[in-house]
Motif scaffolding. Sequence first.
Motif, PDB file in Angstrom:
ATOM      1  N   UNK A 146       0.832  -1.206   0.000  1.00  0.00           N
ATOM      2  CA  UNK A 146       0.000   0.000   0.000  1.00  0.00           C
ATOM      3  C   UNK A 146       0.868   1.258   0.000  1.00  0.00           C
ATOM      4  N   UNK A 147       1.893   1.267   0.860  1.00  0.00           N
ATOM      5  CA  UNK A 147       2.710   2.467   0.991  1.00  0.00           C
ATOM      6  C   UNK A 147       3.690   2.598  -0.163  1.00  0.00           C
ATOM      7  N   UNK A 148       4.126   1.486  -0.736  1.00  0.00           N
ATOM      8  CA  UNK A 148       4.901   1.576  -1.977  1.00  0.00           C
ATOM      9  C   UNK A 148       4.079   2.307  -3.021  1.00  0.00           C
ATOM     10  N   UNK A 149       2.797   1.943  -3.125  1.00  0.00           N
ATOM     11  CA  UNK A 149       1.931   2.602  -4.102  1.00  0.00           C
ATOM     12  C   UNK A 149       1.691   4.062  -3.739  1.00  0.00           C
ATOM     13  N   UNK A 150       1.464   4.351  -2.455  1.00  0.00           N
ATOM     14  CA  UNK A 150       1.247   5.744  -2.030  1.00  0.00           C
ATOM     15  C   UNK A 150       2.472   6.589  -2.344  1.00  0.00           C
ATOM     16  N   UNK A 151       3.665   6.068  -2.054  1.00  0.00           N
ATOM     17  CA  UNK A 151       4.882   6.833  -2.329  1.00  0.00           C
ATOM     18  C   UNK A 151       5.050   7.065  -3.836  1.00  0.00           C
ATOM     19  N   UNK A 152       4.729   6.054  -4.648  1.00  0.00           N
ATOM     20  CA  UNK A 152       4.788   6.267  -6.106  1.00  0.00           C
ATOM     21  C   UNK A 152       3.760   7.304  -6.535  1.00  0.00           C
ATOM     22  N   UNK A 153       2.569   7.254  -5.957  1.00  0.00           N
ATOM     23  CA  UNK A 153       1.513   8.211  -6.277  1.00  0.00           C
ATOM     24  C   UNK A 153       1.925   9.634  -5.917  1.00  0.00           C
ATOM     25  N   UNK A 154       2.540   9.799  -4.749  1.00  0.00           N
ATOM     26  CA  UNK A 154       2.895  11.136  -4.283  1.00  0.00           C
ATOM     27  C   UNK A 154       4.197  11.652  -4.889  1.00  0.00           C
ATOM     28  N   UNK A 155       5.200  10.771  -5.034  1.00  0.00           N
ATOM     29  CA  UNK A 155       6.548  11.235  -5.331  1.00  0.00           C
ATOM     30  C   UNK A 155       7.120  10.714  -6.650  1.00  0.00           C
ATOM     31  N   UNK A 156       6.409   9.838  -7.334  1.00  0.00           N
ATOM     32  CA  UNK A 156       6.928   9.269  -8.569  1.00  0.00           C
ATOM     33  C   UNK A 156       7.713   7.986  -8.328  1.00  0.00           C
ATOM     34  N   UNK A 157       8.211   7.410  -9.396  1.00  0.00           N
ATOM     35  CA  UNK A 157       8.918   6.130  -9.324  1.00  0.00           C
ATOM     36  C   UNK A 157      10.214   6.270  -8.535  1.00  0.00           C
ATOM     37  N   UNK A 158      10.495   5.355  -7.597  1.00  0.00           N
ATOM     38  CA  UNK A 158      11.740   5.427  -6.834  1.00  0.00           C
ATOM     39  C   UNK A 158      12.938   5.001  -7.677  1.00  0.00           C
ATOM     40  N   UNK A 159      14.110   5.455  -7.241  1.00  0.00           N
ATOM     41  CA  UNK A 159      15.338   5.163  -7.980  1.00  0.00           C
ATOM     42  C   UNK A 159      16.228   4.145  -7.282  1.00  0.00           C
TER      43      UNK A 159
END
Length: 349
Positions: A185-198
């Motif tokens: 859930x939080x992986x998705x929230x972080x992608x939603x808020x901040x974009x794809x992680x590096x």
Amino acid sequence: MTDRRVAVVGGGYFARYQIAAWTRIAGVALTCVADGAAGARARVRAEFAGLPVVEDAEAALDLGPLDILDIATPPAAHAGLIRRALGRVPCVICQKPFCNSVEEARDITAEAEAAGTRLVVHENFRFQPWYREAARLLASGRLGAVAQARFALRPGDGAGADAYLDRQPYFRAMPRFLIHETGIHLIDVFRFLFGAPAGVYADLRRVNPVIVGEDAALVILDLAGGGRALFDGNRTLDHAAHDPRLTMGELEIEGAAASLRLTGDGRLWLRERGAAAWAEHPHVFVDRDFGGDCVQAFQQHVVDALDGRGGIETLARDYLANLEVERLVYQSAAEGRKIEIGPPGGDGR
């Protein structure tokens, strides 16, 4: 326009939120709920009087043409249920965790696309009202460039010998638990808020010995803009809230211009850079069912898209990127190292 016909497969603890939400959405006709367990069928009949209840997905499909099949079962059943609907139902919603592995999810996604079935993952956290407002603030530039973000997951339901028995006892036997079931859930929230992680670094632990999988984690995601996001999860601990499951924890986003904080009562607080105090940032939400009624918000989003009002945010093809991050979280924890994240579908390195 005639009502869109929906059937739900699964009548367990969380499915009741999905069933209830469908009954509240205008333009939807909930045709039935299917569940192989007699106890689950009895609970659905008791709570939703008059709603047809059948024993399996095939019986639900046989009741007549459907516009949406909503799969609300544990992940072990996902692939088989989706395959039964391909070519028969134009839109299938599948509860997360989406399938048992990223490889299985990739295969199912390709099969759905080949069959012309729109496959959607039921990912409701990003539809919680505080995250929608946080996204709006970020897009407006109010917070400035994000330097740090942290979500502390503290539902408090995982302590003791009877952990999870009252709601979802299958949690206890999941070999991959906190990240696969909840942290996604939080992986998705972080992608939603901040974009794809590096990049990703993870440390996973089992705190409660009565369960099989991990129930505590520290996961650091490098953000493309140079900031970092931390998922700090521990299901044995709680936080200050009248209902620990309302937000499941607390979020703080620190930007160059201002910081934003989510507290356990669903309220948002802003602090301008240099200010000594936090000020409440008003936003409106309905404290109904789960997570500020995010289940209905998600399901309404899908109906709106099917009616031509916008796109769907959590199509399976896009959701595979979350599962790839999840895979790298487990790889990082196993190897004890940070992993750079390549293009979607690529291997970590």
